[in-house]
Design a protein around this motif. Structure first.
Motif, PDB file in Angstrom:
ATOM      1  N   GLU A 189      -1.210 -32.953  13.514  1.00 31.93           N
ATOM      2  CA  GLU A 189      -1.451 -31.487  12.903  1.00 31.93           C
ATOM      3  C   GLU A 189      -3.131 -31.067  12.832  1.00 31.93           C
ATOM      4  OE1 GLU A 189       2.556 -31.729  10.396  1.00 31.93           O
ATOM      5  OE2 GLU A 189       0.661 -31.955   9.377  1.00 31.93           O
ATOM      6  N   SER A 190      -3.751 -32.242  12.451  1.00 32.44           N
ATOM      7  CA  SER A 190      -5.095 -31.912  12.244  1.00 32.44           C
ATOM      8  C   SER A 190      -5.948 -31.622  13.517  1.00 32.44           C
ATOM      9  CB  SER A 190      -5.836 -33.019  11.570  1.00 32.44           C
ATOM     10  OG  SER A 190      -5.103 -33.312  10.456  1.00 32.44           O
ATOM     11  N   VAL A 191      -5.621 -32.624  14.410  1.00 33.33           N
ATOM     12  CA  VAL A 191      -6.220 -32.585  15.877  1.00 33.33           C
ATOM     13  C   VAL A 191      -5.679 -31.202  16.494  1.00 33.33           C
ATOM     14  CG1 VAL A 191      -6.356 -33.464  18.102  1.00 33.33           C
ATOM     15  CG2 VAL A 191      -6.516 -35.135  15.980  1.00 33.33           C
ATOM     16  N   ALA A 192      -4.480 -30.932  16.676  1.00 33.01           N
ATOM     17  CA  ALA A 192      -3.888 -29.704  17.192  1.00 33.01           C
ATOM     18  C   ALA A 192      -4.572 -28.556  16.313  1.00 33.01           C
ATOM     19  CB  ALA A 192      -2.460 -29.607  17.056  1.00 33.01           C
ATOM     20  N   MET A 193      -4.753 -28.331  15.102  1.00 29.14           N
ATOM     21  CA  MET A 193      -5.449 -27.390  14.671  1.00 29.14           C
ATOM     22  C   MET A 193      -6.727 -27.347  15.047  1.00 29.14           C
ATOM     23  SD  MET A 193      -6.151 -26.475  10.580  1.00 29.14           S
ATOM     24  CE  MET A 193      -4.449 -25.978  10.133  1.00 29.14           C
ATOM     25  N   SER A 194      -7.795 -28.213  15.152  1.00 32.45           N
ATOM     26  CA  SER A 194      -9.020 -28.012  15.488  1.00 32.45           C
ATOM     27  C   SER A 194      -9.131 -27.683  17.358  1.00 32.45           C
ATOM     28  CB  SER A 194      -9.687 -29.426  15.387  1.00 32.45           C
ATOM     29  OG  SER A 194     -10.105 -29.621  14.008  1.00 32.45           O
ATOM     30  N   ALA A 195      -8.229 -28.266  17.913  1.00 33.96           N
ATOM     31  CA  ALA A 195      -8.103 -27.825  19.371  1.00 33.96           C
ATOM     32  C   ALA A 195      -7.417 -26.616  19.487  1.00 33.96           C
ATOM     33  CB  ALA A 195      -7.103 -28.966  20.014  1.00 33.96           C
ATOM     34  N   LEU A 196      -6.703 -25.940  18.795  1.00 34.28           N
ATOM     35  CA  LEU A 196      -6.102 -24.454  19.299  1.00 34.28           C
ATOM     36  C   LEU A 196      -6.703 -23.512  18.520  1.00 34.28           C
ATOM     37  CD1 LEU A 196      -2.416 -25.453  18.921  1.00 34.28           C
ATOM     38  CD2 LEU A 196      -3.797 -24.726  20.960  1.00 34.28           C
ATOM     39  N   VAL A 197      -7.260 -23.768  17.209  1.00 34.31           N
ATOM     40  CA  VAL A 197      -7.933 -22.729  16.365  1.00 34.31           C
ATOM     41  C   VAL A 197      -9.261 -22.715  16.794  1.00 34.31           C
ATOM     42  CG1 VAL A 197      -8.278 -21.723  14.130  1.00 34.31           C
ATOM     43  CG2 VAL A 197      -6.261 -22.883  14.546  1.00 34.31           C
ATOM     44  N   PHE A 198     -10.127 -23.782  16.900  1.00 35.76           N
ATOM     45  CA  PHE A 198     -11.262 -24.034  17.100  1.00 35.76           C
ATOM     46  C   PHE A 198     -12.349 -23.119  16.300  1.00 35.76           C
ATOM     47  CE2 PHE A 198     -14.769 -23.660  20.910  1.00 35.76           C
ATOM     48  CZ  PHE A 198     -15.447 -24.718  20.390  1.00 35.76           C
ATOM     49  N   SER A 199     -12.260 -23.228  14.968  1.00 29.84           N
ATOM     50  CA  SER A 199     -12.927 -22.279  14.226  1.00 29.84           C
ATOM     51  C   SER A 199     -13.221 -23.023  12.667  1.00 29.84           C
ATOM     52  CB  SER A 199     -12.301 -20.931  13.919  1.00 29.84           C
ATOM     53  OG  SER A 199     -13.011 -20.213  12.989  1.00 29.84           O
ATOM     54  N   GLY A 200     -14.293 -23.892  12.662  1.00 28.07           N
ATOM     55  CA  GLY A 200     -14.647 -24.969  11.553  1.00 28.07           C
ATOM     56  C   GLY A 200     -14.482 -24.096  10.305  1.00 28.07           C
ATOM     57  N   THR A 201     -15.394 -23.013  10.129  1.00 24.97           N
ATOM     58  CA  THR A 201     -15.451 -22.202   9.049  1.00 24.97           C
ATOM     59  C   THR A 201     -13.978 -21.909   8.374  1.00 24.97           C
ATOM     60  OG1 THR A 201     -17.487 -21.562   9.993  1.00 24.97           O
ATOM     61  CG2 THR A 201     -16.890 -20.776   7.695  1.00 24.97           C
ATOM     62  N   ALA A 202     -13.181 -21.157   9.247  1.00 27.08           N
ATOM     63  CA  ALA A 202     -11.905 -20.789   9.022  1.00 27.08           C
ATOM     64  C   ALA A 202     -11.005 -21.969   8.375  1.00 27.08           C
ATOM     65  CB  ALA A 202     -11.145 -20.111  10.116  1.00 27.08           C
ATOM     66  N   GLN A 203     -11.167 -23.024   9.357  1.00 25.49           N
ATOM     67  CA  GLN A 203     -10.066 -24.106   9.105  1.00 25.49           C
ATOM     68  C   GLN A 203     -10.409 -24.730   7.878  1.00 25.49           C
ATOM     69  OE1 GLN A 203     -10.607 -25.394  13.703  1.00 25.49           O
ATOM     70  NE2 GLN A 203      -9.656 -27.090  12.420  1.00 25.49           N
ATOM     71  N   ILE A 204     -11.650 -24.880   7.395  1.00 25.00           N
ATOM     72  CA  ILE A 204     -11.972 -25.248   6.193  1.00 25.00           C
ATOM     73  C   ILE A 204     -11.445 -24.358   5.021  1.00 25.00           C
ATOM     74  CG2 ILE A 204     -13.847 -26.245   4.609  1.00 25.00           C
ATOM     75  CD1 ILE A 204     -15.230 -27.209   7.513  1.00 25.00           C
ATOM     76  N   ALA A 205     -12.009 -23.439   5.190  1.00 25.63           N
ATOM     77  CA  ALA A 205     -11.521 -22.177   4.292  1.00 25.63           C
ATOM     78  C   ALA A 205      -9.986 -22.117   4.186  1.00 25.63           C
ATOM     79  CB  ALA A 205     -11.942 -21.015   4.528  1.00 25.63           C
ATOM     80  N   VAL A 206      -9.322 -22.496   4.886  1.00 27.93           N
ATOM     81  CA  VAL A 206      -8.049 -22.316   4.887  1.00 27.93           C
ATOM     82  C   VAL A 206      -7.261 -23.646   3.848  1.00 27.93           C
ATOM     83  CG1 VAL A 206      -5.523 -22.572   6.187  1.00 27.93           C
ATOM     84  CG2 VAL A 206      -7.341 -20.624   6.846  1.00 27.93           C
ATOM     85  N   LEU A 207      -7.991 -24.842   4.317  1.00 32.36           N
ATOM     86  CA  LEU A 207      -7.332 -25.971   3.650  1.00 32.36           C
ATOM     87  C   LEU A 207      -7.899 -26.303   2.582  1.00 32.36           C
ATOM     88  CD1 LEU A 207      -7.601 -29.022   6.311  1.00 32.36           C
ATOM     89  CD2 LEU A 207      -5.849 -27.186   6.127  1.00 32.36           C
TER      90      LEU A 207
END
Lengths: 241, 100
Positions: free
Chosen positions: A46-64
């Motif tokens: 799930e983590s790798v898929a999120m990084s590969a598909l969303v590709f937006s560090g700031t957004a991913q960190i904010a959501v988590l």
């Protein structure tokens, strides 16, 4: 008239090489995200898929970081949109350059965009580069760093180095600074940049947030467009063309 | 390979939102005739984006970031390779942090 836009493998290769320090920095931030994702309870897939598909560090960190409070899908969507609003203006600014590519190629190039690859791409374009592969290559190598970093960070989170010690957090600023220095040297028109600078400083003082880039870009866009002087007929002719 | 269904939906929504932002501005500009006035506006965006990325961390970071910014831009102005400028910028930030 500039020669027409292309997207070639050799351009991609040049972009890859130019962006290596940026990819290293993306990799270290990927490590930190992988660690955070593990701690949040995501699986490695799930983590790798999120990084590969969303590709937006700031957004991913904010959501988590909001994960514990069970955010609604609407809240998650708004977070991603607000953090990434700047890409709408970045995309608009790429229209004159990438507009000559086929829809498939321009879409592919746009999906690789990150701050650092945009800085590198626009710097090279200002030097006369018309191969959009440079922009895409810089994006692809930082994407690779981000995704590989996420996977490694998931398992080796405790080994994540502090990016600040070797100045890795400064890489994106340094790329943007080198682009700014070059662009300031090729223009005689400093007003839009000056207005953007004042706007972003004011924004930082009174309303800091992820929208500072949007504030800067919009204020420069409006300044340059409103002040633009051309024979009235030129605008009308271009509109009718 | 384990995927939780809720997380898959969240990833899908995030993917759509991020991709929409990357594509929207470019595709929207298809609908707008690129007059000289519009083009002048669009051409002002890149340097403003750079300023918008640079300024907040420099204000927050203070002396090390300011030193790094001046060093990077000075090296570019001296005509050095951009990669060298970036590496010197990083090194000067790291060195200033270590000294302070």
């Amino acid at each position: 008239m500039q020669s027409s836009t292309t997207l070639t493998a050799s351009g991609v290769w040049r972009g890859l090489k130019m962006a290596l320090p940026y990819a290293a920095s993306s990799g270290v931030y990927g490590l930190a995200f992988g660690l955070l994702a593990n701690q949040t309870g995501l699986s490695v897939a799930e983590s790798v898929a999120m990084s590969a598909l969303v590709f937006s560090g700031t957004a991913q960190i904010a959501v988590l970081q909001s994960w514990a409070s069970n955010p609604s899908l609407i809240a998650i969507t708004l977070t991603v949109l607000i953090v990434n609003l700047r890409y709408i203006l970045i995309g608009a600014s790429l229209r004159p350059w990438l507009g000559q590519l086929s829809p498939l190629k321009s879409t592919a190039a746009l999906l690789t965009i990150v701050d650092g690859s945009y800085a590198i791409g626009m710097r090279e374009h200002a030097k006369g580069e018309n191969d959009a592969g440079v922009l895409a290559g810089a994006g692809i190598i930082s994407f690779t760093g981000w995704v590989v970093g996420t996977g490694l960070g998931f398992y080796m989170g405790s080994l994540v180095p502090n990016p600040k010690v070797i100045g890795l957090d400064f890489v994106v600023i340094a790329f943007c600074a080198s682009t700014t220095a070059l662009m300031l040297g090729t223009t005689r028109d400093f007003l839009p940049a000056a207005v953007a600078l004042i706007a972003v400083v004011a924004c930082e003082i009174w309303a800091p947030g992820p929208w500072s880039v949007v504030v800067a870009a919009l204020s420069a866009l409006l300044t340059a467009a409103l002040r633009h002087k051309s024979p009235p007929s030129a605008d009308a002719e271009a509109a009718n063309a | 390979m384990t995927f939780d269904q809720t997380i898959l939906i969240i990833i899908a929504v995030m993917t759509a939102a991020a991709a929409a932002c990357r594509l929207a501005g470019f595709w929207f500009m298809r609908l707008i005739p690129i007059t000289p006035r519009v083009e002048a506006g669009l051409k002002a965006i890149p340097i403003a984006v750079m300023i918008g990325i640079i300024v907040p961390p420099v204000i927050k970071g203070g002396i090390p970031e300011t030193v790094g910014l001046i060093a990077t831009m000075a090296v570019v102005k001296l005509g050095a390779n951009d990669l060298i400028a970036v590496l010197i910028g990083m090194a000067s930030v790291a060195a200033t942090r270590a000294l302070l």
